[in-house]
Write a protein that holds these residues in place. Structure first.
Motif, PDB file in Angstrom:
ATOM      1  N   SER A   1      -7.630 -24.844 -20.983  1.00  0.00           N
ATOM      2  CA  SER A   1      -7.329 -26.259 -21.153  1.00  0.00           C
ATOM      3  C   SER A   1      -7.026 -26.515 -22.624  1.00  0.00           C
ATOM      4  O   SER A   1      -7.229 -25.651 -23.467  1.00  0.00           O
ATOM      5  CB  SER A   1      -8.538 -27.096 -20.706  1.00  0.00           C
ATOM      6  OG  SER A   1      -9.671 -26.660 -21.422  1.00  0.00           O
ATOM      7  N   SER A   2      -6.560 -27.742 -22.903  1.00  0.00           N
ATOM      8  CA  SER A   2      -6.242 -28.021 -24.308  1.00  0.00           C
ATOM      9  C   SER A   2      -7.536 -28.037 -25.106  1.00  0.00           C
ATOM     10  O   SER A   2      -8.569 -28.488 -24.622  1.00  0.00           O
ATOM     11  CB  SER A   2      -5.494 -29.348 -24.429  1.00  0.00           C
ATOM     12  OG  SER A   2      -6.329 -30.388 -24.013  1.00  0.00           O
ATOM     13  N   GLY A   3      -7.465 -27.488 -26.303  1.00  0.00           N
ATOM     14  CA  GLY A   3      -8.669 -27.386 -27.121  1.00  0.00           C
ATOM     15  C   GLY A   3      -9.436 -26.109 -26.875  1.00  0.00           C
ATOM     16  O   GLY A   3     -10.469 -25.864 -27.488  1.00  0.00           O
ATOM     17  N   SER A   4      -8.942 -25.267 -25.995  1.00  0.00           N
ATOM     18  CA  SER A   4      -9.664 -24.031 -25.703  1.00  0.00           C
ATOM     19  C   SER A   4      -9.412 -22.967 -26.756  1.00  0.00           C
ATOM     20  O   SER A   4     -10.088 -21.947 -26.794  1.00  0.00           O
ATOM     21  CB  SER A   4      -9.220 -23.504 -24.325  1.00  0.00           C
ATOM     22  OG  SER A   4      -7.836 -23.195 -24.362  1.00  0.00           O
TER      23      SER A   4
ATOM     24  N   LYS B   1      -6.251 -21.632 -27.222  1.00  0.00           N
ATOM     25  CA  LYS B   1      -5.158 -20.731 -26.861  1.00  0.00           C
ATOM     26  C   LYS B   1      -3.961 -20.865 -27.805  1.00  0.00           C
ATOM     27  O   LYS B   1      -3.309 -19.877 -28.135  1.00  0.00           O
ATOM     28  CB  LYS B   1      -4.732 -20.929 -25.400  1.00  0.00           C
ATOM     29  CG  LYS B   1      -4.194 -22.310 -25.055  1.00  0.00           C
ATOM     30  CD  LYS B   1      -3.911 -22.398 -23.558  1.00  0.00           C
ATOM     31  CE  LYS B   1      -3.064 -23.588 -23.170  1.00  0.00           C
ATOM     32  NZ  LYS B   1      -3.681 -24.891 -23.480  1.00  0.00           N
ATOM     33  N   SER B   2      -3.717 -22.104 -28.289  1.00  0.00           N
ATOM     34  CA  SER B   2      -2.602 -22.279 -29.227  1.00  0.00           C
ATOM     35  C   SER B   2      -2.898 -21.619 -30.570  1.00  0.00           C
ATOM     36  O   SER B   2      -2.018 -21.004 -31.169  1.00  0.00           O
ATOM     37  CB  SER B   2      -2.325 -23.768 -29.447  1.00  0.00           C
ATOM     38  OG  SER B   2      -1.785 -24.316 -28.275  1.00  0.00           O
TER      39      SER B   2
ATOM     40  N   ASP C   1       5.270 -20.111 -25.987  1.00  0.00           N
ATOM     41  CA  ASP C   1       4.260 -21.169 -25.973  1.00  0.00           C
ATOM     42  C   ASP C   1       4.685 -22.245 -24.984  1.00  0.00           C
ATOM     43  O   ASP C   1       5.579 -23.030 -25.281  1.00  0.00           O
ATOM     44  CB  ASP C   1       4.130 -21.727 -27.401  1.00  0.00           C
ATOM     45  CG  ASP C   1       2.911 -22.628 -27.555  1.00  0.00           C
ATOM     46  OD1 ASP C   1       2.230 -22.867 -26.540  1.00  0.00           O
ATOM     47  OD2 ASP C   1       2.660 -23.079 -28.676  1.00  0.00           O
ATOM     48  N   GLU C   2       4.056 -22.262 -23.814  1.00  0.00           N
ATOM     49  CA  GLU C   2       4.420 -23.206 -22.751  1.00  0.00           C
ATOM     50  C   GLU C   2       5.925 -23.262 -22.539  1.00  0.00           C
ATOM     51  O   GLU C   2       6.532 -24.327 -22.598  1.00  0.00           O
ATOM     52  CB  GLU C   2       3.915 -24.617 -23.099  1.00  0.00           C
ATOM     53  CG  GLU C   2       2.438 -24.709 -23.399  1.00  0.00           C
ATOM     54  CD  GLU C   2       1.595 -25.049 -22.181  1.00  0.00           C
ATOM     55  OE1 GLU C   2       2.148 -25.037 -21.045  1.00  0.00           O
ATOM     56  OE2 GLU C   2       0.394 -25.303 -22.346  1.00  0.00           O
TER      57      GLU C   2
ATOM     58  N   HIS D   1      -0.788 -23.670 -19.210  1.00  0.00           N
ATOM     59  CA  HIS D   1      -1.975 -24.203 -18.551  1.00  0.00           C
ATOM     60  C   HIS D   1      -1.710 -24.355 -17.062  1.00  0.00           C
ATOM     61  O   HIS D   1      -2.526 -24.873 -16.320  1.00  0.00           O
ATOM     62  CB  HIS D   1      -2.397 -25.543 -19.193  1.00  0.00           C
ATOM     63  CG  HIS D   1      -1.362 -26.602 -19.096  1.00  0.00           C
ATOM     64  ND1 HIS D   1      -0.462 -26.839 -20.101  1.00  0.00           N
ATOM     65  CD2 HIS D   1      -1.067 -27.477 -18.110  1.00  0.00           C
ATOM     66  CE1 HIS D   1       0.344 -27.813 -19.744  1.00  0.00           C
ATOM     67  NE2 HIS D   1       0.004 -28.219 -18.526  1.00  0.00           N
TER      68      HIS D   1
ATOM     69  N   ARG E   1       5.025 -28.452 -35.214  1.00  0.00           N
ATOM     70  CA  ARG E   1       4.376 -29.459 -34.378  1.00  0.00           C
ATOM     71  C   ARG E   1       4.763 -30.876 -34.772  1.00  0.00           C
ATOM     72  O   ARG E   1       4.444 -31.814 -34.080  1.00  0.00           O
ATOM     73  CB  ARG E   1       2.854 -29.338 -34.528  1.00  0.00           C
ATOM     74  CG  ARG E   1       2.294 -28.181 -33.761  1.00  0.00           C
ATOM     75  CD  ARG E   1       0.899 -28.508 -33.266  1.00  0.00           C
ATOM     76  NE  ARG E   1       0.194 -27.286 -32.922  1.00  0.00           N
ATOM     77  CZ  ARG E   1      -0.785 -26.769 -33.653  1.00  0.00           C
ATOM     78  NH1 ARG E   1      -1.188 -27.395 -34.750  1.00  0.00           N
ATOM     79  NH2 ARG E   1      -1.360 -25.656 -33.291  1.00  0.00           N
TER      80      ARG E   1
END
Lengths: 245, 409
Positions: free
Chosen positions: A44-47, A49-50, A171-172, A204, B407
């Motif tokens: 999930s976001s904040g995990s 992974k980015s 990335d996505e 995700h 970003r």
């Protein structure tokens, strides 16, 4: 799948300071990716992974631990050396394509070669070949605004491929695309994977991760699951735009 | 990545935003045009003064006899015959800084041809006079050393006198004119010299040998030189030396004590010319400085737009970095963009400046001097403005963090 290790992470830590509090984006990652793997990183976001992706992409530098990319220790490198690594060893594909507007597909694809110091004739030839490879032979001189989302992403993939990298980081890549187009793009990645290209993809969407050969799941800056799988074959509704090489 | 490629990338980026590029360059265009026009006009004014003094004579000093003093009243320069012909000979032989010296005796008289008469200035002088004043004959010849010895009755006419007496100055050659009853043969016509800085017509004159003048036109004491002496120095710099040497020589010859004032007047026209030019230069510099300020404003305009451009293209910068651009590539790209803008603006500015100055010259009849060096210099300067004012935005771009840049929304 027992090729040499392309990526070796040992105890990788990355900490951000946000308004006086420390946020551990990566809390000590150990990971080995071998040549030819197709890895999906989920979470999930904040995990984290980015952050992991940026670190793998030599865009971000870790605070602790070691990162060896193709045998090179990345931590000690300066900005120029990191730029060279990104240029020669890595290819990036982004969610929002990041193509230069008002610039033809071919010139977009030539961009990494420009910074690699490749001469104009060879640049042109290699860009054409890369665009043919992603099935856009007939769209070379189109500008991004004249291309569909899927076509734009394929231009971006051609750009990632043009300097013959060791690994593609995506990335996505399907985040801005509809389902049918997403499957087309995944089919293209799978075709590249079959040719031996190492691919690391952040997503995700479980629907997308099924096409990978290995799925990592992250939570709170740690890898909580790491499994190999038999990938589902992506079958594009239109024939896969992959020319035989 | 070779510089030529970087240049192409910069050029394409500018062409993607034509209107903005044009407006940004406009600041530089106006600045350079102003500098070029102001310098052209300023230099023109300076050159005009220079030409006027050059017409008077090159490296000229004028020596005049002293002033009479009777009952506390000064008679003014030349009223007291203090200069002697021997003084002149002494100056010629003993003042090495003086290259040429000529007695200049002058009076006003009526000059008569067969059918006309003309009131003009009659000058009695020597062959050196023409050299000092850099004056040549358009027809015939000038006075020669032989003319002076035997009181030859020959005359050289200024162009105005030739025209007034004979219609066509060329017709005058060989004709006879009469001054104070004596006949003179016209041996030459002087080339046109135009007006003095005070508006006096240089060409309204007749020159005869000095001895003839003394014997036939205006007598005087044989020993004394009842007129002025024109002195020519070797160079503008040598005029000061000539002034010192002649002053010392004459003071000694006239046996003046330390406390006595000079009994002659020696004016250095080169110094006067330089003083006048200095004034013109000050004005020219002032004008150019004001113009340079507008160039500076143009440079700030470039910086402003480049900052906007860097912000706007943050994602592009991030992408370029992601595919392998090094900080110096990004720095160079933005620097080239700003200096290209400034350079192109400079070139266009030169065209506008030259056109503007030419228009002023045509409209108001001013003298202008378009100096190629100034033009090359101002384009170089504007390119430098582009680099200096582009440096901050370009550095900012090159120091961006690739992740943040990618970003950036």
């Amino acid at each position: 799948m027992a090729g040499p290790a392309l990526i070796e992470l040992v105890g990788l830590v990355r900490t951000y300071h946000v308004g006086g509090t420390e946020v551990k984006a990566l809390g000590g990652i150990n990971l080995t990716i071998t040549e030819g793997e197709f890895v999906a990183i989920m979470g999930s976001s904040g995990s984290g992974k980015s952050t992991l992706m940026n670190t793998l992409g030599c865009l971000d530098r870790p605070d602790g631990g070691t990162y060896r990319l193709a045998g090179t220790e990345v931590a000690g490198l300066d900005r120029d050396a990191l730029a060279d690594l990104r240029n020669h060893t890595l290819g990036f594909v982004f969610q929002s394509f990041n193509l230069l507007s008002r610039t033809s597909a071919r010139e977009n694809v030539e961009l990494p070669l420009l910074y690699a110091g490749v001469g104009s004739a060879e640049r042109d030839q290699r860009a054409r070949k890369a665009l043919e490879r992603v099935g856009l032979a007939d769209r070379m001189d189109h500008h991004p605004n004249q291309l569909s989302g899927g076509q734009q992403q394929r231009v971006a993939i051609a750009r990632a491929l043009v300097n013959t990298p060791r690994m593609i980081l995506a990335d996505e890549p399907t985040g801005n695309l509809d389902t049918a187009t997403s499957i087309e793009i995944m089919a293209l990645f799978q075709a590249l994977g079959r040719e031996g290209m190492t691919i690391v993809l952040v997503t995700h969407e479980p629907d997308i991760a099924v096409y990978a050969t290995r799925v990592l799941t992250m939570r709170d800056g740690l890898i909580v699951a790491d499994r190999l799988q038999e990938p589902q074959q992506a079958v594009a509704s239109t024939p896969p735009p992959v020319a035989a090489t | 990545m070779d510089p030529f490629q970087t240049l192409l990338v910069a050029l394409r980026a500018l062409l993607r935003n034509r209107m903005r590029s044009a407006l940004t360059a406009l600041g530089i265009i106006i600045g350079v045009a102003a500098v070029v026009a102001m310098v052209a006009i300023g230099e023109g004014a300076k050159a005009k003064v220079q030409d006027a003094f050059a017409a008077l004579g090159s490296n000229l000093l004028i020596l005049a006899p002293g002033s009479s003093l009777q009952g506390g009243m000064h008679g003014g320069s030349g009223t007291q015959p203090t200069l002697t012909w021997d003084d002149l000979t002494a100056i010629r032989t003993e003042a090495p800084a003086v290259l040429l010296a000529a007695a200049v005796l002058r009076t006003n008289a009526s000059v008569i041809s067969e059918g006309q008469n003309w009131w003009t200035t009659v000058i009695g002088s020597e062959p050196e006079y023409f050299q000092i004043r850099s004056w040549s004959a358009s027809v015939g010849r000038l006075l020669e050393p032989g003319d002076g010895d035997g009181t030859a009755k020959v005359a050289v006419l200024g162009e105005t006198v030739g025209r007034e007496l004979f219609g066509d100055p060329a017709q005058a050659l060989g004709a006879t004119i009469r001054i104070k009853g004596s006949p003179y043969t016209v041996i030459g016509i002087l080339t046109r010299k135009g007006q003095s800085p005070m508006g006096q017509d240089y060409d309204d004159t007749v020159v005869v040998p000095a001895r003839t003048f003394r014997d036939k036109i205006q007598g005087g004491l044989a020993r004394y030189l009842s007129g002025a002496v024109f002195l020519g120095a070797a160079s503008p710099a040598a005029t000061r030396q000539a002034q010192e040497q002649v002053t010392a020589l004459l003071r000694e010859r006239h046996r003046l004590a330390e406390v006595d004032p000079d009994d002659f007047a020696l004016r250095n026209l080169t110094e006067m010319a330089e003083a006048l030019q200095e004034g013109q230069r000050t004005i020219a510099t002032l004008l150019a400085s004001i113009a340079a300020v507008s160039l500076l404003v143009g440079g700030i305009g470039i910086m402003n737009i480049m900052l906007v451009s860097v912000t706007e293209r943050t994602r592009e910068i991030g992408l370029r970095m992601a595919v392998g651009a090094k900080p110096r590539h990004i720095l160079l790209q933005f620097l080239l963009e700003s200096s290209l803008l400034a350079f192109a603006g400079g070139l266009i500015g030169i065209a506008f400046g030259a056109a503007g100055a030419t228009w002023v010259a045509w409209r108001f009849g001013w003298d202008i001097r378009l100096d190629p060096l100034v033009m090359v210099g101002s384009v170089g300067f504007s390119a430098a403005v582009g680099i200096v004012f582009g440096l901050y935005p370009a550095r900012k771009a090159s120091q961006l963090d690739p992740i943040d840049a990618l970003r950036f929304e």
